[in-house]
Scaffold this motif. Structure first.
Motif, mmCIF file in Angstrom:
data_model
loop_
_atom_site.group_PDB
_atom_site.id
_atom_site.type_symbol
_atom_site.label_atom_id
_atom_site.label_comp_id
_atom_site.label_asym_id
_atom_site.label_seq_id
_atom_site.Cartn_x
_atom_site.Cartn_y
_atom_site.Cartn_z
ATOM 1 N N LEU A 210 0.811 -1.112 -0.093
ATOM 2 C CA LEU A 210 -0.077 0.050 -0.055
ATOM 3 C C LEU A 210 0.877 1.384 0.086
ATOM 4 N N LEU A 211 1.973 1.131 0.706
ATOM 5 C CA LEU A 211 2.908 2.345 0.836
ATOM 6 C C LEU A 211 3.586 2.457 -0.797
ATOM 7 N N HIS A 212 3.666 1.378 -1.380
ATOM 8 C CA HIS A 212 4.494 1.507 -2.601
ATOM 9 C C HIS A 212 3.224 2.150 -3.621
ATOM 10 N N LEU A 213 1.969 1.669 -3.520
ATOM 11 C CA LEU A 213 1.093 2.403 -4.347
ATOM 12 C C LEU A 213 0.857 3.656 -4.250
ATOM 13 N N THR A 214 0.914 4.177 -3.019
ATOM 14 C CA THR A 214 0.698 5.390 -2.372
ATOM 15 C C THR A 214 1.834 6.384 -2.988
ATOM 16 N N ILE A 215 3.067 5.986 -3.009
ATOM 17 C CA ILE A 215 3.913 6.766 -3.361
ATOM 18 C C ILE A 215 4.081 6.940 -4.853
ATOM 19 N N LEU A 216 3.681 5.876 -5.544
ATOM 20 C CA LEU A 216 3.541 5.953 -6.778
ATOM 21 C C LEU A 216 2.521 6.881 -7.576
ATOM 22 N N LEU A 217 1.450 6.744 -6.673
ATOM 23 C CA LEU A 217 0.400 7.791 -7.100
ATOM 24 C C LEU A 217 0.989 9.287 -6.897
ATOM 25 N N PRO A 231 -2.664 11.557 -14.257
ATOM 26 C CA PRO A 231 -1.745 10.527 -13.734
ATOM 27 C C PRO A 231 -2.160 8.951 -13.670
ATOM 28 N N PHE A 232 -3.341 8.848 -13.689
ATOM 29 C CA PHE A 232 -3.751 7.346 -13.895
ATOM 30 C C PHE A 232 -3.637 6.787 -15.155
ATOM 31 N N SER A 233 -3.638 7.693 -16.313
ATOM 32 C CA SER A 233 -3.489 7.180 -17.540
ATOM 33 C C SER A 233 -2.115 6.868 -17.783
ATOM 34 N N LEU A 234 -1.111 7.832 -17.245
ATOM 35 C CA LEU A 234 0.365 7.646 -17.281
ATOM 36 C C LEU A 234 0.672 6.296 -16.491
ATOM 37 N N LEU A 235 0.089 6.024 -15.329
ATOM 38 C CA LEU A 235 0.434 4.835 -14.512
ATOM 39 C C LEU A 235 0.157 3.660 -15.311
ATOM 40 N N ARG A 236 -1.132 3.714 -15.965
ATOM 41 C CA ARG A 236 -1.653 2.444 -16.742
ATOM 42 C C ARG A 236 -0.830 1.816 -17.786
ATOM 43 N N THR A 237 -0.252 3.067 -18.718
ATOM 44 C CA THR A 237 1.011 2.722 -19.542
ATOM 45 C C THR A 237 2.018 2.002 -19.065
ATOM 46 N N MET A 238 2.473 2.437 -17.978
ATOM 47 C CA MET A 238 3.591 1.568 -17.173
ATOM 48 C C MET A 238 3.436 0.337 -16.554
ATOM 49 N N LEU A 239 2.248 -0.483 -16.556
ATOM 50 C CA LEU A 239 1.890 -1.493 -16.288
ATOM 51 C C LEU A 239 2.847 -2.688 -16.578
ATOM 52 N N PRO A 240 3.215 -2.722 -17.956
ATOM 53 C CA PRO A 240 4.189 -3.664 -18.340
ATOM 54 C C PRO A 240 5.393 -3.735 -17.729
ATOM 55 N N ALA A 241 5.788 -2.552 -17.437
ATOM 56 C CA ALA A 241 6.996 -2.322 -16.616
ATOM 57 C C ALA A 241 7.114 -2.845 -15.410
ATOM 58 N N TYR A 242 5.976 -2.514 -14.686
ATOM 59 C CA TYR A 242 5.515 -3.024 -13.389
ATOM 60 C C TYR A 242 5.674 -4.553 -13.406
ATOM 61 N N PHE A 243 5.002 -5.199 -14.036
ATOM 62 C CA PHE A 243 4.788 -6.599 -14.007
ATOM 63 C C PHE A 243 5.976 -7.166 -14.477
ATOM 64 N N THR A 244 6.835 -6.551 -15.308
ATOM 65 C CA THR A 244 8.072 -7.172 -15.765
ATOM 66 C C THR A 244 9.013 -7.176 -14.479
ATOM 67 N N ASN A 265 4.531 6.890 -23.077
ATOM 68 C CA ASN A 265 3.951 8.191 -22.302
ATOM 69 C C ASN A 265 4.235 9.626 -22.666
ATOM 70 N N GLY A 266 5.215 9.612 -23.695
ATOM 71 C CA GLY A 266 5.392 10.980 -24.245
ATOM 72 C C GLY A 266 6.766 11.575 -24.160
ATOM 73 N N GLY A 372 8.343 3.888 -10.735
ATOM 74 C CA GLY A 372 8.450 5.379 -10.264
ATOM 75 C C GLY A 372 9.868 6.004 -11.114
ATOM 76 N N ASP A 373 10.340 5.417 -11.777
ATOM 77 C CA ASP A 373 11.538 5.904 -12.720
ATOM 78 C C ASP A 373 10.691 6.717 -14.034
ATOM 79 N N GLY A 374 9.588 6.008 -14.243
ATOM 80 C CA GLY A 374 8.905 6.504 -15.659
ATOM 81 C C GLY A 374 8.379 7.851 -15.189
ATOM 82 N N ALA A 375 7.992 7.962 -13.829
ATOM 83 C CA ALA A 375 7.327 9.385 -13.372
ATOM 84 C C ALA A 375 8.499 10.419 -13.348
#
Length: 394
Positions: A210-217, A231-244, A265-266, A372-375
């Motif tokens: 939950l702390l991870h998700l909060t800091i990412l948000l 921000p939610f759209s940007l996070l959704r684009t990064m999901l492949p990196a998260y699961f990798t 993400n542009g 977080g690197d993506g952000a």
């Protein structure tokens, strides 16, 4: 096959790995462990080359503003790491006492959890040409030299070297990642080490995630706000990196996917190619949250004394130590062992338990790091004067 993208293949690899481990197919697990041994050694070999191949040309292509951008990126990564660690401390000290009994820790099996894993049938060694920090310093030196010298020889060589690295990533690493992830999860499930540790510290792990998700948000709210994006759209684009990262447990091994999704993400190609490999090495906010939380939990269970005034020194030093942490599974906790002993007074037994706890959820800390690197890359993209392009909308 193009419709069956990277994210579904990664999820399929995780599911198949868990299924193979649960069904106790020893020979299959051994074969996968052998593949992971070879592929993991290859990753260890290629990681420094990825850093040199992307960071050096990235700095060089940015011109004389590279030094300023490097300093800004490093400072941003450090501040982000310290914020994450401090945030974890304040949340943990308020929540953990509600379900952790002070002084109740009984050390049973605190041996190295890696010993429970199935071994490879053969042991292949592919030593890297240099370690990660050497590669990073070398990339800085070459990149800044290209930026300040108006000579094309080295620049052309590094541009062509980057193409070789990119080809290796696209043709070998990306296609084999799902199989590598399946092997990791099969081995962990077969050994049962994750289930044993999580059964004791399940609530601690829930708080950490939950702390991870909060800091990412938090990170993506800032990145999205600066760039005028959801921000939610940007996070959704990064999901492949998260699961990798969940599968590989390695920020460095996830660089190709993180880079591709950050560009989607542009982010400017040059900015992304410079910042993503850099942040994979120096930005470990998720790992810092995990190290802070696990160490606090152990200290509470052991009845050890602590306060924020004494703990902030550990967090500040952790931010520096994380820069030297290798981007491989368990690298962060290995780099932090000295601080755990010298600053927190951990005994060898507590250190072993710390390693076990950290490795049990290293996947999620690494996933927080790379996402977080993506952000941070998008923040630097804005800092460098670029606006996000429309790749995100595809």
């Amino acid at each position: 096959m193009k419709k069956f993208g990277l994210l579904p293949r990664l999820i399929l690899g995780i599911v198949l790995g868990i299924a193979i481990g649960k069904m106790k197919f020893l020979f299959v697990v051994e074969l996968l462990a052998t593949f992971n041994n070879i592929f993991g050694n290859f990753l260890g070999f290629i990681i420094p080359l990825i850093i040199v191949g992307f960071v050096a040309p990235g700095i060089g292509n940015l011109g004389k503003g590279a030094g300023k951008l490097l300093g800004g990126s490093t400072l941003l990564a450090y501040v982000s790491t310290i914020i994450a660690g401090s945030f974890a401390y304040f949340v943990d000290t308020n929540i953990f006492p509600r379900f952790l009994k002070v002084g109740s820790l009984v050390l049973n099996d605190t041996t190295n959890p890696e010993e429970a894993l199935i071994k490879s049938l053969i042991d292949v060694k592919i030593p890297p040409l240099m370690d990660v920090m050497t590669a990073l310093v070398f990339a800085f030196l070459i990149g800044l030299g290209i930026a300040y010298l108006k000579e094309n020889t080295i620049k052309k060589f590094m541009d062509e070297f980057q193409l070789i690295v990119e080809g290796t990533i696209k043709s070998i690493i990306i296609p084999l990642l799902p199989l590598h992830i399946a092997g990791i999860f099969a081995n962990m499930t077969y050994a049962g080490k994750v289930e044993i540790i999580i059964s004791v510290f399940a609530k601690v792990f829930v708080v950490i995630i939950l702390l991870h998700l909060t800091i990412l948000l938090f990170q993506y709210t800032i990145a999205g706000g600066l760039n005028g994006k959801n921000p939610f759209s940007l996070l959704r684009t990064m999901l492949p990196a998260y699961f990798t990262a969940v599968g590989t447990q390695s920020s460095a091994a996830t660089i190709p996917v993180t880079l591709a999704q950050t560009k989607k993400n542009g982010a400017n190609d040059g900015i992304a190619e410079f910042t993503v490999p850099l942040f994979a090495t120096i930005h470990l906010s998720g790992s810092t949250i995990t190290l802070t939380s696990c160490s606090l939990a152990i200290m509470m269970l052991e009845g050890m004394n602590f306060s924020f005034s004494s703990y902030i020194g550990f967090i500040l030093m952790l931010g520096v130590t994380m820069v030297a942490a290798p981007g491989v599974p368990g690298g962060a906790v290995m780099a932090a062992l000295g601080l755990l002993k010298s600053m927190l007074g951990f005994s060898p037994e507590l250190t072993s338990l710390m390693i076990a706890l950290y490795l049990a959820q290293d996947s999620f800390g690494t996933a927080c790091n790379v996402t977080g690197d993506g952000a941070l890359s998008l923040i630097i993209n804005k800092f460098a004067g670029f606006s996000l392009n429309k790749k995100e909308e595809k």
